[in-house]
Scaffold this motif. Structure first.
Motif, PDB file in Angstrom:
ATOM      1  N   ALA A  94      22.667  56.860  58.762  1.00  0.00           N
ATOM      2  CA  ALA A  94      21.890  55.726  59.148  1.00  0.00           C
ATOM      3  C   ALA A  94      21.223  55.245  60.457  1.00  0.00           C
ATOM      4  CB  ALA A  94      22.375  54.415  58.504  1.00  0.00           C
ATOM      5  N   VAL A  95      22.029  55.393  61.261  1.00  0.00           N
ATOM      6  CA  VAL A  95      21.600  55.312  62.645  1.00  0.00           C
ATOM      7  C   VAL A  95      20.873  56.017  63.233  1.00  0.00           C
ATOM      8  CG1 VAL A  95      23.631  53.850  63.134  1.00  0.00           C
ATOM      9  CG2 VAL A  95      23.947  56.081  63.831  1.00  0.00           C
ATOM     10  N   HIS A  96      21.130  57.603  62.747  1.00  0.00           N
ATOM     11  CA  HIS A  96      20.274  58.614  63.469  1.00  0.00           C
ATOM     12  C   HIS A  96      19.061  58.619  62.733  1.00  0.00           C
ATOM     13  CE1 HIS A  96      23.897  60.564  64.603  1.00  0.00           C
ATOM     14  NE2 HIS A  96      23.187  61.452  65.165  1.00  0.00           N
ATOM     15  N   THR A  97      18.908  58.136  61.534  1.00  0.00           N
ATOM     16  CA  THR A  97      17.501  58.040  60.570  1.00  0.00           C
ATOM     17  C   THR A  97      16.582  56.927  60.979  1.00  0.00           C
ATOM     18  OG1 THR A  97      18.387  59.321  58.923  1.00  0.00           O
ATOM     19  CG2 THR A  97      16.621  58.047  58.370  1.00  0.00           C
ATOM     20  N   ILE A  98      17.402  55.628  61.032  1.00  0.00           N
ATOM     21  CA  ILE A  98      16.429  54.427  61.169  1.00  0.00           C
ATOM     22  C   ILE A  98      15.951  54.324  62.713  1.00  0.00           C
ATOM     23  CG2 ILE A  98      16.760  51.915  61.346  1.00  0.00           C
ATOM     24  CD1 ILE A  98      19.016  52.191  59.270  1.00  0.00           C
ATOM     25  N   SER A  99      16.788  54.587  63.592  1.00  0.00           N
ATOM     26  CA  SER A  99      16.239  54.831  64.890  1.00  0.00           C
ATOM     27  C   SER A  99      15.076  55.677  65.275  1.00  0.00           C
ATOM     28  CB  SER A  99      17.398  54.879  66.070  1.00  0.00           C
ATOM     29  OG  SER A  99      17.997  56.435  65.534  1.00  0.00           O
ATOM     30  N   ARG A 100      15.168  56.815  64.418  1.00  0.00           N
ATOM     31  CA  ARG A 100      14.431  57.694  64.699  1.00  0.00           C
ATOM     32  C   ARG A 100      12.912  57.344  64.108  1.00  0.00           C
ATOM     33  NH1 ARG A 100      12.288  60.202  68.259  1.00  0.00           N
ATOM     34  NH2 ARG A 100      10.348  60.636  67.269  1.00  0.00           N
ATOM     35  N   GLN A 101      12.826  56.634  63.067  1.00  0.00           N
ATOM     36  CA  GLN A 101      11.736  56.031  62.173  1.00  0.00           C
ATOM     37  C   GLN A 101      11.058  55.046  63.164  1.00  0.00           C
ATOM     38  OE1 GLN A 101      12.792  56.102  57.708  1.00  0.00           O
ATOM     39  NE2 GLN A 101      13.795  54.698  58.702  1.00  0.00           N
ATOM     40  N   MET A 102      11.682  54.417  64.350  1.00  0.00           N
ATOM     41  CA  MET A 102      10.887  53.445  65.195  1.00  0.00           C
ATOM     42  C   MET A 102      10.036  53.970  65.943  1.00  0.00           C
ATOM     43  SD  MET A 102      11.695  50.699  63.847  1.00  0.00           S
ATOM     44  CE  MET A 102      13.164  49.670  63.198  1.00  0.00           C
TER      45      MET A 102
END
Length: 248
Positions: free
Chosen positions: A127-135
């Motif tokens: 989750a932290v990898h994916t959500i931060s990347r989407q920003m």
């Protein structure tokens, strides 16, 4: 020892490395010192501060307590991971290679939202990898509203992110190298993300994710940042290293 290369903290060269973000962050500090933060950002509860959600939404729990939109995960693996899952594949997200797991997530895509993570330590890592990347993408507003923990930290994040110019996917020679689950409970997780620079040096940043009964959400700092201080890493002991990482 703290790294001096704090201007490019994560793979993909995210928005917060830009000078305008740093200036906006300084404004937030000054506003807090002047005692005007509450006046600028509302200062009420989340229902007062939050703008109405627009665009794709993840949704809430069903009447039977089930997760929305057919999101089903196996959440039995509650131990701290000592190896990356065998089912990890790498896919580009806003210009950088990002890990996806068939067991830990993200398992669902709704518009720009990649979500449905396992309620496990490994699910929090993904989750932290994916959500931060989407920003770093053009749909960051939708991601913020759906996948960041609401509060003043998110309000500050939105205000600072809004000040940045949109452009194509940023390029960088950094790449994701590994992770370490620093702390985990069923309600919150702290994940340390390891990044490898082109010079073969490593640094790490810490993210916090909260479970809201539907999914993991990234919790911004009170300052509006998404992660803690950038730290130089001299030993990889304790980190779980990713396998098959694309150069992005």
């Amino acid at each position: 020892m703290r790294s001096r290369h704090a201007s490019e903290p994560v793979a993909g060269g995210p928005f917060w490395r830009q000078r305008r973000w740093q200036v906006s962050a300084a404004f937030v500090v000054l506003a807090l010192c002047a005692g005007v933060g509450a006046a600028v950002y509302g200062g009420g509860d989340d229902a007062t501060r939050a703008a109405p959600a627009t665009g794709p939404v993840i949704g809430g729990l069903g009447p039977d307590g089930s997760r929305p939109q057919g999101c089903r995960t196996v959440d039995t693996a509650q131990q701290i991971p000592v190896a990356a899952p065998d089912d990890v594949t790498w896919r580009p997200v806003n210009g950088a290679q990002t890990p996806f797991s068939a067991s830990a997530g993200p398992l669902r895509t709704t518009g720009p939202l990649r979500w449905c993570f396992a309620h496990t330590p490994m699910g929090a890592v993904l989750a932290v990898h994916t959500i931060s990347r989407q920003m770093s993408g053009p749909d960051w507003r939708t991601v913020s509203r759906q996948q960041l923990v609401p509060g003043l930290g998110r309000d500050y994040f939105d205000a600072m992110r809004e000040s940045l110019e949109e452009g194509g996917p940023p390029q960088t020679s950094n790449r994701l190298a590994g992770f370490l689950v620093v702390r985990y409970t069923p309600r919150t997780a702290v994940v340390r993300v390891l990044v490898r620079q082109a010079t073969a040096r490593y640094f790490s940043v810490d993210y916090t994710a909260d479970w809201n009964d539907v999914d993991w959400r990234l919790r911004p700092l009170a300052s509006g940042g998404l992660y803690g201080p950038v730290t130089a890493v001299v030993s990889l002991t304790g980190f779980v290293l990713w396998r098959g990482v694309g150069d992005g």
